[in-house]
Design a protein around this motif. Structure first.
Motif, short mmCIF file in Angstrom:
data_model
loop_
_atom_site.label_atom_id
_atom_site.label_comp_id
_atom_site.label_asym_id
_atom_site.label_seq_id
_atom_site.Cartn_x
_atom_site.Cartn_y
_atom_site.Cartn_z
N UNK A 329 0.84 -1.21 0.00
CA UNK A 329 0.00 0.00 0.00
C UNK A 329 0.87 1.25 0.00
N UNK A 330 0.25 2.32 -0.39
CA UNK A 330 0.84 3.63 -0.16
C UNK A 330 -0.04 4.30 0.88
N UNK A 331 0.59 5.03 1.77
CA UNK A 331 -0.18 5.67 2.84
C UNK A 331 -1.09 6.73 2.23
N UNK A 332 -2.35 6.74 2.70
CA UNK A 332 -3.28 7.77 2.24
C UNK A 332 -2.81 9.13 2.74
N UNK A 333 -2.70 10.05 1.84
CA UNK A 333 -2.25 11.40 2.25
C UNK A 333 -3.40 12.13 2.92
N UNK A 334 -3.07 12.80 4.00
CA UNK A 334 -4.13 13.57 4.69
C UNK A 334 -4.17 14.99 4.16
#
Lengths: 334, 614
Positions: A329-334
């Motif tokens: 996964x790639x971290x969801x950007x906030x």
């Protein structure tokens, strides 16, 4: 075919078996068989365990690995999986193969790895200087059984048949031609060959097989198995094997014409093989040749086929795909 | 919906070993990972597959810490305990913080349930939960109701309750349920797919309407996370991946011979699905055959690897010595567990160090490496293959149950940054001798059986230097013994130098393997209080890394926290003549940060550090 001779398979090592040991004859026939089979030297690998017999790889000019006690079948299995194109030979003995390494022998035969397994059976521990082995007969007095052996011997051919081996044969050190043919047969069989070679230890168990193999009476006491041929033997007295319930019975024959009443050898008949392997009695012969032979896929061909099938379906493994497996996964950007 | 922001949370899920606690934990972990929380997990389960339901012996737990900052452990104490039955509640209560939240499945607190948990009175009604906040939820009843439309029998319906509990926790920590929805859709067929989805939704709605907490919490993303691709990996998965990539780097077949044993079996499982990468897995008849087949494969030019745990390592020792004597590359994974004998198969320990170091006949040194975290196991496996092939030696990887089953985020590496792996260059057939050596590494040539022009014999008997002929010459044996030791020592050239993190003098904490996170966190805590502390964590235990003696000499006190009775401590004292002090924990559980922190305090006061474990 190569034009190599027996001499080309002799290494430069000094042979350290006792003078008169049956192992010399087996070594010579193996070197001759290698030349006869005709592969280049590097295509043979000889893997052994521990014991007198297991020194053999040092004396053969091929690849060779003198491993640890009882484990040669496991080392050979790994080698065959890594190098299926090699002709891999396992050299073991009655102690190495049937005592400390009995587990591995059972499983390698069950799996049907394409190996030629030569079990030198001298019914004694030689290298440790004369203790009884798992094939020593009841009552035998040895250094470790001064009052006689109390445990019954193991029957190597019956053991092999019981494991599901696809090729079970027997030969003897003093019959070079028979032995050489058995060795070539072992190579040609696709799958595990279990070849028991009766071998005389002239120091600690001299004459173990002399009752059968001495020139004086060998013609009357050895039954040579030939596919399709009647199970008969003997020069002075002609004998034959007939069906008796689920087993076999020895009959004295009046003449050669009575051979037609005897059973004929069928190496693909496992029940017959069992009966031959376990035949006992005062007139039972020493049975030499192929007791049993069948064909089924080898372990390494099946295991490696799963790999080629996976590659045919999924393509050659791509490391990037491995790393980015479905859970990456790639971290969801906030 | 607004939420209250917090930095870090520790949750423990606990239930029967058939209640799906591990699956629940993994799903929560994945949700935290996608949100950019750092995380570390600690699964803790019994060896029995289905121990008697409701008993303390059958409790299976999964702990996760997730945070908006970088963390290194799954946490000492829990903020929230989710207990599916009374046994799960009482067994884990000691680790719940005072004032912590206990979420209990009240449907499982009947008289018979209390009896199974060996409780004389009901903890929900006696005073035993006075120090905690308790949220009683009829999880079984509500789950059964939620899945009623899908025609499941009672038992099947009840098995959906882990997803109900997960839905509650997703509400409490404001996590998206989408990844779990997708996982359920992938993993389950109808009608279980629909039932589990319904249970998940029902749990979320129940927590919302019952107001499990006045406001849900939110753990923000860790700031400045590199924009890279990640995976959450367990130590066993990382080992498997590292082996595959190392074998590809040297362009050889990976051969893995193994016999099932807890906690190493997952490496075999992981590798046996990598067939398209050409990985050959061999489930052998026993531990000995597994290592012997790996040695045979290595003799045939493959990367031979075997994996096991302590009892299996004992069986493999004779064969490992064969690889030492034959000077063949071999990697041995030892995923340690609590011993001796069968010990506690699912519990962690680091007590095989001296076995790995010395547990073979004769002078038989081998290279020992230890991963420090689950993700670090990838690089450790890669380095093990690299050193084994570079130096023609067996290398053992000392992982443990905590690393094997624990999970953390792993930044997927750039393969171009990995060091190359290459065997010693082969001489020409004319110049070839089986035991000729590379002048730097002292490695002999690795000639695969079958290679034309190089036919030769090897074996376990002592052999003449260079020629490989069997030899009993006294001085040759001395020379060969020294060469085998020097080969291991020279592998130091492939290791990173020893480095202590923290203060340059004062007290040094030195550890190896899975104690990394707890020691690191304890050192940071002690330094924040003004103590002069440093942390050195060994990746290699034999040979030790370059410069270790110099680092050790800089510190007044040396504390060695280990999950054994002081094995590294003994080695350090013997090798470096330093007054290292052990901190030995052998409880089948990893260190808590506070235990190490307290041991440091005691040491600084001149007290025995063992007091910290009392």
């Amino acid at each position: 075919m190569s034009d190599l001779s027996r001499r080309d398979f002799m290494s430069d090592q000094t042979i350290r078996w006792c003078p008169g040991c049956g192992d010399y004859s087996i070594l010579a026939q193996l070197q001759t068989a290698f030349a006869q089979i005709g592969l280049p030297r590097e295509r043979y690998a000889v893997i052994s365990g521990i014991g007198c017999s297991s020194r053999l790889p040092y004396y053969v000019e091929t690849y060779g690995f003198h491993t640890i006690h009882g484990r040669a079948p496991a080392v050979a299995t790994g080698l065959k999986l890594a190098r299926p194109e090699l002709s891999v030979w396992v050299i073991t003995g009655d102690g190495d193969g049937l005592s400390i390494g009995g587990n591995h022998l059972a499983h390698v035969l069950r799996r049907n790895v394409d190996l030629s397994i030569l079990l030198f059976n001298n019914r004694i521990y030689g290298l440790t200087k004369g203790q009884f082995s798992p094939t020593s007969e009841i009552g035998k007095r040895t250094k470790s059984s001064p009052s006689g052996v109390v445990d019954p011997p193991l029957n190597p051919a019956a053991f092999a048949i019981g494991t599901g081996a696809t090729h079970v044969a027997r030969s003897v050190d003093v019959l070079p031609k028979h032995l050489r043919e058995a060795l070539v047969d072992a190579h040609e069989h696709r799958g595990s060959t279990f070849l028991e070679i009766l071998q005389n230890c002239n120091i600690f168990n001299d004459g173990a097989f002399a009752d059968y193999t001495d020139r004086a009476h060998r013609d009357d006491r050895i039954l040579y198995l030939k596919p399709g041929a009647p199970l008969v033997w003997g020069k002075e007295t002609l004998r034959g094997l007939v069906q008796d319930g689920f087993g076999l019975r020895v009959e004295i024959l009046d003449g050669p014409e009575q051979a037609e009443d005897c059973l004929r050898h069928n190496p693909s008949d496992r029940n017959l093989a069992w009966a031959l392997a376990t035949l006992e009695g005062p007139h039972a012969p020493l049975i030499l040749g192929t007791l049993y032979q069948t064909q089924r896929p080898t372990y390494e061909s099946e295991a490696l086929r799963q790999i080629s099938d996976a590659r045919a379906t999924l393509g050659e493994g791509d490391i990037k795909r491995l790393l980015r497996a479905s859970d990456s996964f790639k971290v969801r950007r906030e | 919906m607004s939420a209250q922001s917090i930095d870090h949370v520790v949750i423990r899920f606990a239930g029967d070993s058939g209640d799906g606690m591990q699956l629940l934990g993994q799903q929560f972990t994945h949700a935290a990972a996608l949100d950019g929380n750092d995380h570390a997990t600690l699964p803790d389960f019994p060896a029995e597959i289905r121990a008697p339901a409701g008993t303390r012996g059958g409790v299976s737990g999964f702990q996760i810490q997730f945070a908006s900052e970088v963390i290194h452990t799954p946490g000492d104490e829990c903020d929230v305990l989710v207990a599916m039955n009374p046994a799960a509640l009482v067994k884990n209560l000691d680790d719940l913080k005072p004032g912590g939240l206990a979420i209990v499945n009240v449907d499982r607190f009947e008289a018979i349930d209390l009896k199974k948990a060996e409780l004389a009175s009901n903890p929900l009604t006696d005073d035993s939960l006075a120090n905690f906040r308790v949220f009683e939820a009829p999880i079984s009843t509500l789950t059964t109701g939620a899945v009623e439309p899908f025609g499941l029998n009672r038992k099947q319906a009840d098995r959906c309750k882990n997803f109900f509990a997960l839905g509650m926790m997703f509400w409490l920590y404001s996590k998206s349920m989408d990844p779990t929805r997708h996982a359920i859709e992938r993993r389950f067929g109808s009608p279980f797919r629909e039932a589990n989805l319904a249970a998940l939704e029902a749990g979320w709605s129940y927590a919302d309407t019952r107001e499990l907490h006045p406001l849900p919490f939110e753990v923000p993303q860790v700031p400045h996370i590199p924009d890279a691709r990640y995976r959450t990996v367990t130590g066993n998965q990382a080992l498997a991946t590292g082996l595959v990539i190392a074998a590809q780097a040297v362009d050889r077949t990976l051969f893995y011979g193994s016999y099932p044993i807890t906690p190493a079996s997952d490496v075999l499982h992981a590798l046996s699905v990598f067939k398209e990468y050409g990985v050959v897995t061999f489930q052998a008849e026993d531990e000995i055959a597994a290592v012997c087949a790996a040695i045979g494969a290595s003799y045939g030019g493959a990367v031979g690897v075997t994996g096991t745990s302590g009892p299996g390592l004992a069986l493999k020792s004779e064969a490992i010595n064969l690889a030492i004597m034959a000077e063949l590359p071999l990697v041995v994974l030892n995923v340690q567990r609590a011993g001796p004998s069968t010990g506690m198969p699912t519990k962690t320990e680091q007590a095989d160090l001296l076995q790995a170091m010395y547990g073979r006949n004769g002078d038989s040194p081998m290279v020992l490496l230890a991963p420090r975290t689950p993700a670090d196991a990838f690089r450790t496996a890669y380095e093990a293959v690299r050193i084994a092939i570079h130096s023609m030696v067996p290398v053992m990887v000392l992982s443990d149950s905590y690393i094997a089953n624990g999970a953390e985020p792993w930044r997927i590496p750039d393969l171009d940054n990995l060091p190359p792996i290459a065997p010693p260059p082969p001489p020409s057939p004319q110049a070839f001798a089986p035991y000729s050596r590379d002048p730097e590494s002292l490695a002999r040539p690795w000639i695969a059986a079958g290679t034309p022009g190089y036919a030769h014999r090897i074996g376990g008997l002592e052999k003449q230097d260079v020629t490989g002929t069997v030899s009993y010459i006294p001085k040759n044996h001395q020379r060969m013994t020294e060469l085998r030791a020097q080969k291991v020592q020279r592998a130091q050239a492939l290791l990173q130098p020893a480095e202590a993190k923290g203060d340059p003098s004062g007290t040094l904490l030195i550890g190896w393997g899975s104690t990394y996170g707890a020691i690191k966190t304890a050192v940071a805590r002690g330094r924040a209080q003004g103590h002069a502390l440093a942390h050195l964590h060994l990746r290699a235990l034999n040979p030790f890394p370059p410069g270790l003696a110099e680092v050790l000499s800089r510190y007044d006190r040396i504390l060695v926290p280990e999950l054994n009775s002081g094995q590294l401590c003994q080695l350090l004292r013997a090798h470096f003549l330093v007054d290292a002090v052990p901190l030995s924990k052998v409880q089948g559980q990893p260190f808590k940060v506070r235990e190490i922190h307290a041991a440091v305090e005691l040491l600084l006061q001149g007290e025995p550090p063992e007091g910290a474990l009392a």
